[in-house]
Design a protein around this motif. Structure first.
Motif, PDB file in Angstrom:
ATOM      1  N   UNK A   1       5.072  26.638  -0.840  1.00  0.00           N
ATOM      2  CA  UNK A   1       4.910  25.830   0.351  1.00  0.00           C
ATOM      3  C   UNK A   1       6.095  25.268   0.606  1.00  0.00           C
ATOM      4  N   UNK A   2       6.779  24.739  -0.152  1.00  0.00           N
ATOM      5  CA  UNK A   2       7.927  23.486  -0.239  1.00  0.00           C
ATOM      6  C   UNK A   2       7.462  22.543   0.644  1.00  0.00           C
ATOM      7  N   UNK A   3       6.184  21.860   0.143  1.00  0.00           N
ATOM      8  CA  UNK A   3       5.473  21.146   1.092  1.00  0.00           C
ATOM      9  C   UNK A   3       6.217  19.716   0.868  1.00  0.00           C
ATOM     10  N   UNK A   4       6.228  18.667   1.790  1.00  0.00           N
ATOM     11  CA  UNK A   4       6.890  17.239   1.538  1.00  0.00           C
ATOM     12  C   UNK A   4       5.940  16.323   1.570  1.00  0.00           C
ATOM     13  N   UNK A   5       6.062  15.314   0.846  1.00  0.00           N
ATOM     14  CA  UNK A   5       5.151  14.014   1.034  1.00  0.00           C
ATOM     15  C   UNK A   5       5.744  12.710   1.224  1.00  0.00           C
ATOM     16  N   UNK A   6       5.020  11.812   1.436  1.00  0.00           N
ATOM     17  CA  UNK A   6       5.545  10.379   1.616  1.00  0.00           C
ATOM     18  C   UNK A   6       5.585   9.440   0.485  1.00  0.00           C
ATOM     19  N   UNK A   7       6.719   8.815   0.428  1.00  0.00           N
ATOM     20  CA  UNK A   7       6.874   7.775  -0.775  1.00  0.00           C
ATOM     21  C   UNK A   7       7.256   6.686  -0.261  1.00  0.00           C
ATOM     22  N   UNK A   8       6.249   5.682  -0.006  1.00  0.00           N
ATOM     23  CA  UNK A   8       6.660   4.391   0.686  1.00  0.00           C
ATOM     24  C   UNK A   8       7.254   4.800   2.024  1.00  0.00           C
ATOM     25  N   UNK A   9       8.509   4.813   2.429  1.00  0.00           N
ATOM     26  CA  UNK A   9       9.103   4.932   3.600  1.00  0.00           C
ATOM     27  C   UNK A   9       9.735   6.099   3.639  1.00  0.00           C
ATOM     28  N   UNK A  10       9.963   6.581   2.649  1.00  0.00           N
ATOM     29  CA  UNK A  10      10.769   7.855   2.430  1.00  0.00           C
ATOM     30  C   UNK A  10       9.992   9.314   2.015  1.00  0.00           C
TER      31      UNK A  10
ATOM     32  N   UNK B   1       0.870  -1.115   0.017  1.00  0.00           N
ATOM     33  CA  UNK B   1       0.038  -0.065   0.040  1.00  0.00           C
ATOM     34  C   UNK B   1       0.933   1.177   0.166  1.00  0.00           C
ATOM     35  N   UNK B   2       2.096   1.238   0.942  1.00  0.00           N
ATOM     36  CA  UNK B   2       2.814   2.529   0.900  1.00  0.00           C
ATOM     37  C   UNK B   2       3.535   2.658  -0.267  1.00  0.00           C
TER      38      UNK B   2
END
Length: 239
Positions: free
Chosen positions: A177-186, A17-18
């Motif tokens: 914003x310089x927003x961050x997101x999640x890719x699997x565990x990174x 899923x991730x």
């Protein structure tokens, strides 16, 4: 390859899923226990579920022992309140550190060196410096048996937006914003924006180009392959 989900255990399902639902927005959740202890946790099982009233959802797994409920969930259940803070690249390391499992009596604002900011209508503090924060009260809690997982719906009562990000017409300046997101565990920095269609030659080139790493690790590195990773959303090992 075709995978029958009936053949998966919770860990295998979580990995798939991730690694498939990408990129995932990060709800950097701040809460306060009934005893007044501050807690912070990043939650990437996070989305919007309603507009009027605005409602967001977060899904919470137990701690890495797969039994003990996380402090974030206990606080939300006991107080009925929480704040979703949106993190930018300047807070990425603190976001990561907040995924470690602290003892319940530890105020994680103090442990992480983060300042509290007062909320207007909920008792849970905001994270100072977060460009956007959503004050939420619990709308409903949905158990997800057979695992001790829970989905929390939060009704957004107040939205805090940094002044320079709020544009005429009520639009948020997402490019700033310089927003961050999640890719699997990174993690991934959102540093490009486009509308379609893109030039065919650009699309063809991007399709065969691996994502660039900002941390100088090998291109095939993943924390999932390390002992610090757990299928709980928490990070184990040294803080």
């Amino acid at each position: 390859m075709i995978i029958d989900t009936a053949d998966l255990d919770a860990k295998s399902s979580y990995k798939l899923l991730i690694g498939s639902v990408l990129p995932r927005a990060i709800a950097w959740v701040s809460s306060r226990s009934a005893q007044g202890v501050g807690n912070i946790a990043p939650v990437s099982f996070f989305t919007v579920v309603g507009r009027l009233p605005p409602v967001v959802s977060i899904s919470l797994q137990p701690r890495s022992d797969e039994v003990t409920l996380k402090d974030t969930f206990v606080n939300i259940r006991d107080t009925g309140e929480f704040v979703v803070n949106m993190a930018s690249i300047g807070q990425a390391h603190e976001v990561h550190r907040s995924a470690f499992e602290f003892d319940t009596e530890v105020d994680e604002f103090e442990a992480l060196g983060l300042k509290k900011a007062d909320s207007e209508v909920v008792s849970a503090p905001r994270i100072a410096g977060a460009p956007i924060a959503l004050e939420c009260v619990v709308d409903r809690i949905i158990p997800m048996p057979p695992l001790p997982d829970h989905v929390v719906w939060g009704r957004v009562e107040r939205i805090h937006i940094r002044d320079d990000l709020y544009l005429p017409g009520g639009r948020v300046d997402v490019g700033a914003l310089g927003v961050i997101g999640r890719l699997a565990a990174e993690y991934s920095l959102v540093d490009n924006i486009f509308t379609t269609p893109l030039p065919d030659e650009l699309v063809e080139r991007l399709l065969v180009t691996r994502s660039a790493r900002l941390d100088e690790r090998p291109s095939d590195y993943s924390p999932i392959d390390t002992a610090d990773w757990s299928p709980s959303g928490s990070t184990t090992g040294s803080k």
